[in-house]
Design an enzyme around this catalytic site. Structure first.
Site, mmCIF file in Angstrom:
data_model
loop_
_atom_site.group_PDB
_atom_site.id
_atom_site.type_symbol
_atom_site.label_atom_id
_atom_site.label_comp_id
_atom_site.label_asym_id
_atom_site.label_seq_id
_atom_site.Cartn_x
_atom_site.Cartn_y
_atom_site.Cartn_z
ATOM 1 N N ARG A 177 0.811 -1.217 0.000
ATOM 2 C CA ARG A 177 0.000 0.000 0.000
ATOM 3 C C ARG A 177 0.847 1.272 0.000
ATOM 4 O O ARG A 177 0.482 2.283 0.594
ATOM 5 C CB ARG A 177 -0.967 -0.005 1.193
ATOM 6 C CG ARG A 177 -1.913 -1.213 1.233
ATOM 7 C CD ARG A 177 -2.791 -1.297 -0.011
ATOM 8 N NE ARG A 177 -3.632 -2.492 0.024
ATOM 9 C CZ ARG A 177 -3.355 -3.644 -0.597
ATOM 10 N NH1 ARG A 177 -2.252 -3.752 -1.339
ATOM 11 N NH2 ARG A 177 -4.175 -4.670 -0.521
ATOM 12 N N SER A 227 -11.800 -1.592 2.159
ATOM 13 C CA SER A 227 -11.152 -1.901 3.432
ATOM 14 C C SER A 227 -10.690 -0.603 4.082
ATOM 15 O O SER A 227 -9.916 0.150 3.500
ATOM 16 C CB SER A 227 -9.942 -2.819 3.213
ATOM 17 O OG SER A 227 -10.359 -4.062 2.698
ATOM 18 N N GLU A 297 -6.259 2.638 5.583
ATOM 19 C CA GLU A 297 -5.915 2.454 4.176
ATOM 20 C C GLU A 297 -6.570 3.555 3.349
ATOM 21 O O GLU A 297 -6.026 4.004 2.345
ATOM 22 C CB GLU A 297 -6.387 1.074 3.702
ATOM 23 C CG GLU A 297 -6.012 0.746 2.274
ATOM 24 C CD GLU A 297 -6.255 -0.711 1.945
ATOM 25 O OE1 GLU A 297 -6.953 -0.966 0.949
ATOM 26 O OE2 GLU A 297 -5.743 -1.584 2.663
#
Length: 307
Positions: A177, A227, A297
């Site tokens: 990420r 998410s 996230e």
């Protein structure tokens, strides 16, 4: 409170009047369906317009923000001071042999469909990710069986000096990420994906299976940003949240999904403040119970609402 509407005229000269909006509600451009107004909201049509917009903002010392489909984005209720540049008009997808060249605003689902149509394998994992190519490259998006760093060959970007450059896989520094794009604030214009010849039916079967798994497990009936939290090393965020007895917990219109604890959803009337408060409550509770820090996230931007 400072706003930057004085730039409207100059920006309209770059992209045309029909592609610029003033005081545009960001709830119209995020999958969470929340967010206050952006001072200036602009949709450029080509790479040169993006480059010119960045140069103008830098020259005038005006903050600018890049968004795609808004599927991994939470904008605060006070909105965004400065210029929001939405790249979804840059959505061309081209096939050259085993390679797919996709502009930053192309939907990942469309790239996946294009790969299927040309019997190219390797991009199936992205079929259900709701975002665009640019954001996916920036955060090295992944799902189930793979991630961007396994298929990308290079990307065309705008760097901090407003120069257009091509970065190869190594230069992109893709990790979980994260990437050089996020670290340096670069802008992705296009990406080249290197795929492999495959069997159409096998590719279709895998895509259908991944899409079914997503539909079965994720709360797609409600606005969310996917998410909410990154996966902590050695753990799964959703399991930590569920084991903290947080499934179904609500603050205002924000709720920890009953279907998948890793998702915070907008049940219909949430504010960004509700969502942020619930994120903080989940982080605090999980840390108190397990000693594990959860990091978001979802990208968070904008200002609080001044009452």
């Amino acid at each position: 409170m400072k706003n930057y509407l004085y730039l409207l005229g100059e920006i309209k000269e770059i992209v045309g009047e029909s592609n610029v909006l003033a005081d545009e509600p960001m709830k119209n451009h995020t999958s969470f369906k929340v967010g206050g107004p952006a001072d200036i909201f602009v949709i450029p049509k080509d790479y040169q317009e993006v480059q010119q917009l960045v140069k103008v903002c830098k020259d005038q010392n005006v903050p600018y923000f890049i968004i795609g489909n808004g599927s991994n984005l939470l904008v605060k209720d006070g909105g965004i001071r400065g210029v929001v540049i939405k790249l979804t008009a840059l959505n061309k997808i081209e096939v050259q042999g085993n390679k797919i060249i996709a502009q930053s605003g192309a939907l990942l689902s469309d790239v996946s469909t294009c790969a299927l149509d040309h019997s190219l394998t390797g991009f199936e994992f992205a079929c259900g990710i709701p975002g665009c190519v640019g954001g996916a490259v920036a955060m090295n998006a992944g799902a189930y069986i793979s991630e961007m760093k396994n298929v990308i060959e290079n990307a065309l970007v705008i760097d901090n000096d407003a120069n257009i450059r091509r970065l190869d896989l190594q230069e992109l520094e893709l990790s979980y990420r994260n990437s050089i794009i996020l670290k340096q604030g670069f802008i992705v214009l296009e990406a080249v994906f290197n795929l492999k010849p495959g069997n159409y039916n096998d590719i279709k079967t895998l895509i259908d299976d991944l899409q079914k798994r997503r539909t079965d497990k994720q709360p797609l009936d409600y606005p969310s940003a996917g998410s909410t939290f990154k996966r902590p090393e050695g753990y799964f965020a959703g399991k930590l949240i569920e084991d903290s007895n947080l499934k179904g917990v609500s603050i205002g219109g924000a709720q920890v999904s009953n279907k998948h604890s890793g998702f915070i959803i907008n049940t219909g009337n949430a504010t960004a403040k509700d969502i942020l408060s619930l994120i903080a409550y989940v982080q605090k509770t999980v840390f108190e119970k397990f000693g594990v820090e959860l990091h978001t996230e979802v990208r968070i931007m904008g200002e609080e609402l001044n009452n």
